[in-house]
Motif scaffolding. Structure first.
Motif, short mmCIF file in Angstrom:
data_model
loop_
_atom_site.label_atom_id
_atom_site.label_comp_id
_atom_site.label_asym_id
_atom_site.label_seq_id
_atom_site.Cartn_x
_atom_site.Cartn_y
_atom_site.Cartn_z
N HIS A 405 78.05 -16.55 66.23
CA HIS A 405 79.03 -15.58 65.80
C HIS A 405 79.35 -15.87 64.33
CE1 HIS A 405 82.62 -13.12 65.68
NE2 HIS A 405 83.26 -14.16 65.19
N TYR A 406 79.14 -14.88 63.47
CA TYR A 406 79.39 -15.09 62.04
C TYR A 406 80.85 -14.81 61.70
CZ TYR A 406 79.42 -14.08 57.03
OH TYR A 406 79.72 -14.07 55.70
N SER A 407 81.45 -15.75 60.99
CA SER A 407 82.84 -15.52 60.59
C SER A 407 82.88 -15.34 59.06
CB SER A 407 83.67 -16.70 61.08
OG SER A 407 84.58 -17.10 60.14
N HIS A 408 83.18 -14.12 58.63
CA HIS A 408 83.13 -13.80 57.20
C HIS A 408 84.38 -14.30 56.50
CE1 HIS A 408 81.77 -11.79 53.65
NE2 HIS A 408 82.87 -11.06 53.57
N GLN A 409 84.19 -15.20 55.53
CA GLN A 409 85.34 -15.77 54.81
C GLN A 409 85.73 -14.93 53.60
OE1 GLN A 409 86.74 -18.76 56.14
NE2 GLN A 409 85.33 -18.07 57.73
N GLY A 410 84.82 -14.01 53.21
CA GLY A 410 85.13 -13.15 52.07
C GLY A 410 84.03 -13.17 51.03
N SER A 411 84.16 -12.28 50.04
CA SER A 411 83.17 -12.23 48.96
C SER A 411 83.87 -12.55 47.65
CB SER A 411 82.57 -10.83 48.85
OG SER A 411 82.04 -10.44 50.08
N LEU A 412 83.17 -13.31 46.82
CA LEU A 412 83.74 -13.78 45.54
C LEU A 412 82.69 -13.59 44.46
CD1 LEU A 412 85.25 -17.33 46.13
CD2 LEU A 412 86.35 -15.50 44.88
N ALA A 413 83.09 -13.12 43.30
CA ALA A 413 82.12 -13.06 42.20
C ALA A 413 82.83 -13.22 40.87
CB ALA A 413 81.35 -11.74 42.23
N TYR A 414 82.17 -13.92 39.94
CA TYR A 414 82.70 -14.10 38.58
C TYR A 414 82.22 -12.92 37.75
CZ TYR A 414 83.62 -16.04 34.01
OH TYR A 414 84.09 -16.23 32.73
N ILE A 415 83.11 -12.33 36.93
CA ILE A 415 82.70 -11.15 36.17
C ILE A 415 82.85 -11.33 34.66
CG2 ILE A 415 83.06 -9.52 38.07
CD1 ILE A 415 85.72 -8.72 36.72
N GLY A 416 83.08 -12.57 34.22
CA GLY A 416 83.16 -12.84 32.78
C GLY A 416 84.58 -12.84 32.27
N SER A 417 84.77 -13.32 31.03
CA SER A 417 86.05 -13.50 30.35
C SER A 417 87.15 -14.05 31.27
CB SER A 417 86.52 -12.22 29.64
OG SER A 417 86.57 -11.15 30.52
N GLU A 418 86.77 -15.10 31.98
CA GLU A 418 87.68 -15.81 32.88
C GLU A 418 88.35 -14.89 33.89
OE1 GLU A 418 90.15 -18.51 30.64
OE2 GLU A 418 88.39 -19.73 30.18
N LYS A 419 87.55 -13.97 34.45
CA LYS A 419 88.06 -13.10 35.51
C LYS A 419 87.07 -13.12 36.68
CE LYS A 419 90.46 -9.91 32.48
NZ LYS A 419 90.24 -8.74 31.64
N ALA A 420 87.61 -13.00 37.88
CA ALA A 420 86.74 -12.96 39.05
C ALA A 420 87.26 -11.89 40.00
CB ALA A 420 86.72 -14.32 39.74
N VAL A 421 86.40 -11.46 40.95
CA VAL A 421 86.87 -10.53 41.98
C VAL A 421 86.70 -11.19 43.34
CG1 VAL A 421 86.57 -8.33 40.76
CG2 VAL A 421 84.60 -9.36 41.92
N ALA A 422 87.62 -10.92 44.24
CA ALA A 422 87.55 -11.53 45.58
C ALA A 422 88.02 -10.55 46.64
CB ALA A 422 88.44 -12.77 45.61
N ASP A 423 87.20 -10.43 47.68
CA ASP A 423 87.60 -9.73 48.90
C ASP A 423 87.67 -10.81 49.96
OD1 ASP A 423 88.01 -6.96 48.75
OD2 ASP A 423 85.87 -6.59 48.45
N VAL A 424 88.87 -11.24 50.28
CA VAL A 424 88.97 -12.41 51.15
C VAL A 424 89.68 -12.08 52.45
CG1 VAL A 424 89.74 -14.82 51.24
CG2 VAL A 424 89.10 -13.83 49.07
N ALA A 425 89.13 -12.63 53.56
CA ALA A 425 89.77 -12.44 54.86
C ALA A 425 91.03 -13.29 54.88
CB ALA A 425 88.81 -12.88 55.95
N TRP A 426 92.16 -12.68 55.24
CA TRP A 426 93.43 -13.37 55.19
C TRP A 426 94.33 -12.88 56.32
CZ3 TRP A 426 94.94 -17.34 52.13
CH2 TRP A 426 96.30 -17.62 52.05
N LEU A 427 94.74 -13.75 57.21
CA LEU A 427 95.63 -13.40 58.32
C LEU A 427 95.22 -12.10 59.01
CD1 LEU A 427 99.07 -14.14 56.58
CD2 LEU A 427 97.82 -15.67 58.08
N ASN A 428 94.02 -12.08 59.52
CA ASN A 428 93.46 -10.92 60.23
C ASN A 428 93.31 -9.67 59.38
OD1 ASN A 428 93.23 -12.38 62.57
ND2 ASN A 428 95.29 -11.80 63.27
N GLY A 429 93.53 -9.79 58.10
CA GLY A 429 93.36 -8.61 57.24
C GLY A 429 92.47 -8.97 56.07
N ASN A 430 92.39 -8.06 55.10
CA ASN A 430 91.57 -8.30 53.93
C ASN A 430 92.42 -8.24 52.67
OD1 ASN A 430 88.96 -9.07 54.05
ND2 ASN A 430 88.16 -6.98 54.33
#
Ligand code: FAD
Ligand code: NAD
Length: 476
Positions: A405-430
């Motif tokens: 069973h795969y448990s998705h912890q979220g997606s993270l990516a660095y986008i430059g100039s000290e900024k990143a984007v994150a879609d993270v699983a948190w308390l049964n939500g996103n």
């Protein structure tokens, strides 16, 4: 621990192909005392791929994200055999693997066969080129350490050549045009790192050419980062605009030459336009393709006939249509994206499964032994029967293995100039977030995921070093 690998004829031989995310996660948790474990991989180290884009600019030195497989295996309970070799063919009828030493230094023997009772395939994937002419000859990929090193050298070669005495303006523009094909996370992260490198270091060191530097990201689909939420896609696209990274969406590269790419743009009214884009450096990041060994195995198995993207596996990671072969990571098709997160969870699952199989076998042997004692020692019948019952209970519990069973912890990516984007699983939500705070989260998350404390220390020192002294722009 036993230092020497001495195969035990009473144990099954478990062969593991690859030293990437899937195979290493398996090795980490596997109780090696239960099997004769053999690892085969042309790469004698584990590579922490999430920080590979940072190696292309020298933000991180490549050795900081490598962990020698010999070091990993040293800590196992029972010795494991490692062969630095490429598996070239799996003969699943004879249960042997053909291996070749493709490294520079060769001994008198370069090819051999390794028999297995159980096999795990974790060979990852190749770079997809879709057969587009010129890609293999002229572009850089970003998958292995040597790719990142080649890019780092080429960036500086382009810069120094652009700064050559009396270089023509048009040629300076071409040389300083860095084109990235593929708007997945690899392409986006690389484009961000590249822009940082210019803004933080090159601008200061070679100011006369700095304003001609340009990064273009080409993506065939209508947007970049398709696996992220709409809000973060928009955030990435607007950040890139601020950073002067041009995104060309709905643009499909059709041909590559040594100095330009030919692409077809689909305009909003549906009309198409073919454009030629000159470049100095071209990085090709259009995703995964099958490795030849995987293709070959699939062609031997009728049940794999309809599988296109890799070895179709069942919910226990068993390769469909085979017995005693499992696959993990990018070479396996289990219904999940080809990511490190998936590969490592699959590897860890298999370790649990194999540890369990060994336990089951031991309990079955125990029951067999106790049952024969029943006949040999009739006086102790009640005692032995009770013991058998207890062992049977444990056996039932051990046998009851839940599917993967795969448990998705979220997606993270660095986008430059000290900024990143994150879609993270948190308390049964996103939770979707982007910006500087996410960047610190990105850094701490990746630091904690590094393989060893040694890696964590080296990566931290690299970050500090780059902050204080800037990136090292020597061209190796
Ligand atoms: P790999 O890790 O690629 O390992 C394959 C292993 O097999 C290697 O050791 C290789 O040498 C070996 N091998 C190859 N051919 C043979 C052969 N013939 N015989 C024996 N061994 C062989 N995923 C995330 O989840 N998060 C991220 O942030 C992230 N960032 C990434 C950044 C980059 C630049 C890249 C390229 C990928 C990134 N990924 C990320 C994806 C992730 O790296 C892969 O999904 C993951 O590596 C897959 O693991 P694997 O074990 O299947 O293959
Ligand atoms: P990808 O498959 O995610 O993206 C490749 C992109 O290239 C696609 O969007 C595709 O439309 C585009 N493309 C294909 N052919 C093209 C052409 N001819 N012209 C223009 N565009 C073209 O590939 P990736 O970014 O290398 O990622 C591979 C895997 O590794 C993915 O599963 C990804 O999630 C994972 N990964 C994750 C991270 C992260 O989480 N930070 C970072 C890197 C990679």
């Amino acid at each position: 621990p036993e230092d020497q690998f001495v195969p035990d004829p009473n144990k099954k031989t478990l062969v593991i192909l690859g030293t990437g995310w899937g195979s290493v996660a398996l090795l980490k948790k596997l109780d090696t005392e239960n099997y004769n474990v053999v690892v085969i991989s042309p790469r004698n180290y584990f590579l922490f791929t999430p920080l590979l884009p940072s190696c292309t600019t020298g933000q991180i030195e490549h050795r900081s994200i490598m962990e020698p497989v010999r070091q990993i295996l040293r800590h196992k309970k029972a010795a494991v055999k490692y062969y630095e070799a490429e598996a070239t063919q799996i003969d699943h009828a004879r249960k042997v693997i053909k291996i070749t030493d493709n490294s520079e230094i060769k001994g008198t023997i370069t090819e051999n066969e390794v028999p297995y009772d159980m096999l795990v395939i974790g060979v990852g994937a190749e770079n997809a080129t879709f057969g587009i002419p010129g890609v293999r000859d002229h572009s850089c990929f970003l998958k292995e350490i040597r790719d990142a090193q080649a890019i780092r050298t080429k960036i500086m070669d382009c810069v120094e050549t652009a700064a050559f005495k009396d270089q023509a303006t048009e040629e300076i523009d071409r040389l300083l045009h860095m084109v990235v094909v593929g708007g997945g996370p690899t392409g986006v992260e690389f484009a961000g790192e590249l822009r940082d490198f210019f803004d933080d270091d090159i601008k200061k060191l070679i100011p006369d050419i700095a304003d001609r530097f340009k990064v273009t990201l080409i993506e065939a689909l209508p947007n970049v980062l398709p696996m992220f939420s709409k809000q973060l896609i928009d955030y990435t696209e607007s950040t890139f605009k601020e950073e002067h990274i041009e995104i060309k969406t709905k643009t499909m590269v059709k041909k590559v030459t040594d100095k330009s790419v030919e692409a077809v743009i689909t305009h909003p009214d549906g009309s198409k336009e073919t454009v030629t884009i000159p470049y100095g450096l071209l990085v090709w990041a259009t995703g995964n393709a099958l490795r030849p060994i995987v293709k070959d195995l699939m062609s031997q198995i009728p049940a794999q006939k309809d599988s296109r993207r890799g070895l179709a596996v069942n919910e226990y990671m068993v390769v469909q249509g085979t017995r005693d072969i499992w696959a993990v990571g990018d070479c396996a098709v289990a219904g999940y994206a080809p990511t490190a997160q998936v590969a490592s969870q699959e590897g860890a699952f298999l370790a649990g499964l194999f540890n369990n199989m060994a336990k089951t076998e031991a309990l079955e042997n125990k029951i067999r032994e106790l049952s024969s004692n029943l006949n040999l020692k009739p006086g102790n019948t009640a005692e032995i029967t009770q013991e058998i019952e207890t062992v049977e209970k444990r056996l039932r519990r051990t046998r009851d293995v839940k599917p993967f069973h795969y448990s998705h912890q979220g997606s993270l990516a660095y986008i430059g100039s000290e900024k990143a984007v994150a879609d993270v699983a948190w308390l049964n939500g996103n939770v979707a977030s982007g910006g500087k705070l996410t960047y610190f989260f990105w850094r701490s998350a990746y630091l904690s995921m590094c393989f060893s404390t040694r890696n964590r220390v080296l990566v931290s020192l690299d970050w500090i070093k780059a902050k204080i002294y800037g990136r090292d722009v020597s061209r190796e």
